[in-house]
Scaffold this active site. Structure first.
Site, PDB file in Angstrom:
ATOM      1  N   HIS A 164      40.788  43.571  24.617  1.00  0.00           N
ATOM      2  CA  HIS A 164      39.961  42.435  25.520  1.00  0.00           C
ATOM      3  C   HIS A 164      40.053  41.564  26.231  1.00  0.00           C
ATOM      4  CE1 HIS A 164      42.706  39.829  22.672  1.00  0.00           C
ATOM      5  NE2 HIS A 164      42.341  39.127  23.469  1.00  0.00           N
ATOM      6  N   ASP A 194      43.292  47.969  20.670  1.00  0.00           N
ATOM      7  CA  ASP A 194      43.155  46.584  21.170  1.00  0.00           C
ATOM      8  C   ASP A 194      44.788  46.105  22.043  1.00  0.00           C
ATOM      9  OD1 ASP A 194      42.219  44.351  22.093  1.00  0.00           O
ATOM     10  OD2 ASP A 194      42.652  42.987  20.607  1.00  0.00           O
ATOM     11  N   SER A 271      46.585  35.298  23.974  1.00  0.00           N
ATOM     12  CA  SER A 271      46.721  37.103  23.699  1.00  0.00           C
ATOM     13  C   SER A 271      47.078  37.755  24.897  1.00  0.00           C
ATOM     14  CB  SER A 271      44.274  37.139  23.710  1.00  0.00           C
ATOM     15  OG  SER A 271      43.875  36.508  22.880  1.00  0.00           O
TER      16      SER A 271
END
Length: 324
Positions: A164, A194, A271
């Site tokens: 993402h 992911d 992230s």
């Protein structure tokens, strides 16, 4: 028998008369007696008698203490000896106890201080080991710019990050730990996990992260998150493994079934970064933080990471597909 008339007699002397003593406990001098004159000498009756000489006085005997007195004296001496011994023993025991207590307190304090110093040293070493391999990703998309983190995993310049973070990327700029920048190329992705791989050109003294075994993680274990939260580079936060094998569904509908839960602070920009153990090994990739559904705000201390064993498997698949 009648004495003859022509016999001559001397002066009459009274016979010796002994006197009994009045008390057996005191010695009295003997009574004074007239001494008979020698034979042929007649003393004149008018001559005064010489004063009698007194016998020397004997010293009075001291009474020795009887058996009862000796026993009392012995008892007093023994009481004094034992009393002194007991007091000395009590003082020694009290001093020893105080010294022991002080030593134990000092030892406990030293142990706690040593433990804290040791933990800090481990944390510092772990962060120093992983930081050179953690990078910042500046991603440009059709919708604008977004930031994230990544970790260099091999000497060919391959970087693992979240899908993402790079989804829809038109360009990717990689900022190294030394501040220099490199142009990144998207190699492949795994949307269902992911994860994605971005590659940069290898450079001198490249530092590669060491992967740890996430199957050996235990709840309560110390961990550290290293990344670029809110674009602030080289940020480290500490925490523990709060839980294992969490099933987490992201906003895009992707579900990670064996996620690591941690209370190490993770914010936007973290992230794709590194979750490490105290040996500086990569044991997870942070990807999400929980939200409070009532307020739609981030929940403090509830964050999640993809375990390193899954990361290793997925990255190998992506690299194999890119080389096919």
């Amino acid at each position: 028998m009648q004495p003859e008339e022509n016999e001559v007699y001397g002066t009459y002397t009274s016979p010796y008369q002994p006197v009994s003593s009045a008390s057996v406990s005191v010695l009295e001098p003997p009574p004074i007696t007239d001494t008979p004159s020698e034979q042929g000498i007649v003393e004149s009756p008018g001559s005064p008698a010489e004063p009698p000489s007194l016998p020397p006085m004997l010293p009075r005997k001291r009474r020795r203490p009887g058996p009862a007195g000796a026993i009392v004296l012995l008892a007093l001496v023994l009481a004094l000896i034992f009393g002194t011994g007991l007091f000395s023993g009590w003082e020694y025991a009290h001093a020893s106890s105080s010294a022991s207590s002080t030593t134990q307190t000092g030892a406990s304090s030293s142990a706690s201080s040593s433990s804290a110093t040791s933990l800090q040293a481990q944390q510092e070493a772990a962060i120093a080991k992983i930081e050179p391999s953690v990078v910042k990703l500046d991603v440009t998309t059709a919708q604008g710019e977004q930031i994230g983190s990544g970790v260099i995993i091999d000497a060919q310049g391959d970087i693992v990050t979240n899908n993402h973070v790079v989804s829809g990327a038109q360009s990717i700029t990689v900022v190294l730990s030394n501040g220099s920048t490199e142009q990144g190329q998207l190699i492949g992705t795994s949307a269902s996990n992911d994860l994605a791989v971005v590659r940069i050109a290898p450079y001198a003294h490249i530092v590669v992260a060491q992967l740890g075994d996430s199957s050996k993680l235990v709840v309560g274990q110390d961990v550290i998150a290293v990344g670029n939260p809110l674009g602030i580079t080289e940020t480290a936060t500490e925490g523990i493994v709060s839980a294992l094998n969490r099933s987490i569904t992201e906003s895009a509908g992707v579900t990670i079934s064996n996620a690591i839960q941690t209370d190490a602070a993770v914010n936007p920009g973290n992230s794709g970064g590194a979750l490490i153990n105290l040996q500086g090994q990569l044991i997870g990739i942070p990807f999400a933080g929980a939200e409070n559904s009532g307020t739609n705000t981030a929940a403090d201390g509830v964050n999640f990471a993809i375990p390193s064993n899954l990361v290793q498997t997925v990255v190998q698949q992506i690299l194999q597909q890119s080389n096919a």
